[in-house]
Enzyme design. Sequence first.
Site, short mmCIF file in Angstrom:
data_model
loop_
_atom_site.label_atom_id
_atom_site.label_comp_id
_atom_site.label_asym_id
_atom_site.label_seq_id
_atom_site.Cartn_x
_atom_site.Cartn_y
_atom_site.Cartn_z
N GLY A 37 0.81 -1.21 0.00
CA GLY A 37 0.00 0.00 0.00
C GLY A 37 0.84 1.26 0.00
N LEU B 115 0.48 3.66 -2.05
CA LEU B 115 0.87 3.59 -3.46
C LEU B 115 1.36 4.94 -3.97
CD1 LEU B 115 -2.00 1.31 -4.84
CD2 LEU B 115 0.22 0.65 -3.87
N HIS C 150 4.66 2.49 -7.81
CA HIS C 150 3.63 1.45 -7.96
C HIS C 150 2.83 1.66 -9.25
CE1 HIS C 150 4.08 1.50 -3.42
NE2 HIS C 150 4.31 0.23 -3.72
#
Length: 286
Positions: free
Chosen positions: A34, A36, A40
């Site tokens: 996570g 992000l 990512h």
Amino acid sequence: MSHPIPAPALARTPEELGRLRSRLGRVALVPTMGALHNGHRSLIAAAREHADAVVVSVFVNPLQFGPGEDYERYPRDLDADLAVCAEEGVALVFAPSVEDMYPGEQIVRVDPGPMGAVLEGASRPGFFGGVLTVVNKLFNLVRPDIAVFGQKDAQQLALVRRMVRDLNMPVTVVAAPTMRDPDNLASSSRNAYLSPEERRSALALSRALLAGADASVTGPVGILSAARAVLDEAAQATPPVSVDYLALVDAGTFTEVAADHRGDAVLLVAAWVGRTRLIDNVPLTL
Ligand code: PAF
């Protein structure tokens, strides 16, 4: 007329994941913890090129954090992650709880072997065992055809490739290049911890790698001393950069290369700036 971005489906449990996964064709998985960011986004873009549907997993994996590391303070914001996934056309987000991923004690774990005991593995005992164990579980749950990992975590990428090969996993591993912010700091969720002053000092990591790359015709000794000179100077900065390791390694084995090495190698650096530990690397051909 602008069209609303379709939200990705969200699976919170392995059971929900199983139901939603069965509707997707060829799947590329982007495993994440996570928080992000642009790095990512580039992994997701690479995944899109290789499959019908992209699945992103969001799970801060307690198994890969040692005592005193940043497990508790690691940034978590699922709504923001879902918004990024919607913008990037992700089909499905798998965001399980710790209880769902580890309903009992995780007694059986993946042993990363000697490549997992050096560099990051030496500084963070148990780290790669935790990473490979959760990646193995994610592969079993998501059943991806492709999995995308960033070159930014070069040793992790090499170990995942090795696990897939050694354990005959039916997944193709795709590497995506390191994304950098405009100031050349490698994109990382941990950059959020840095104060503006710390961030300025942290730029020495990418400068050191660039200096090493510029010296690549001089061979391993020249590369390491060019990079070391930048880091020595950064050790005197305010706030200082405190180097954990600087190493030039074989890209396949992660053992340090000999002084007469020719061919592919990776120049790696890990350093502390304040309470934040950062890593970066550059692949080189000597
Ligand atoms: O690179 C990461 O974010 C993590 O190590 C991974 C691969 C998602 C496993 O938890």
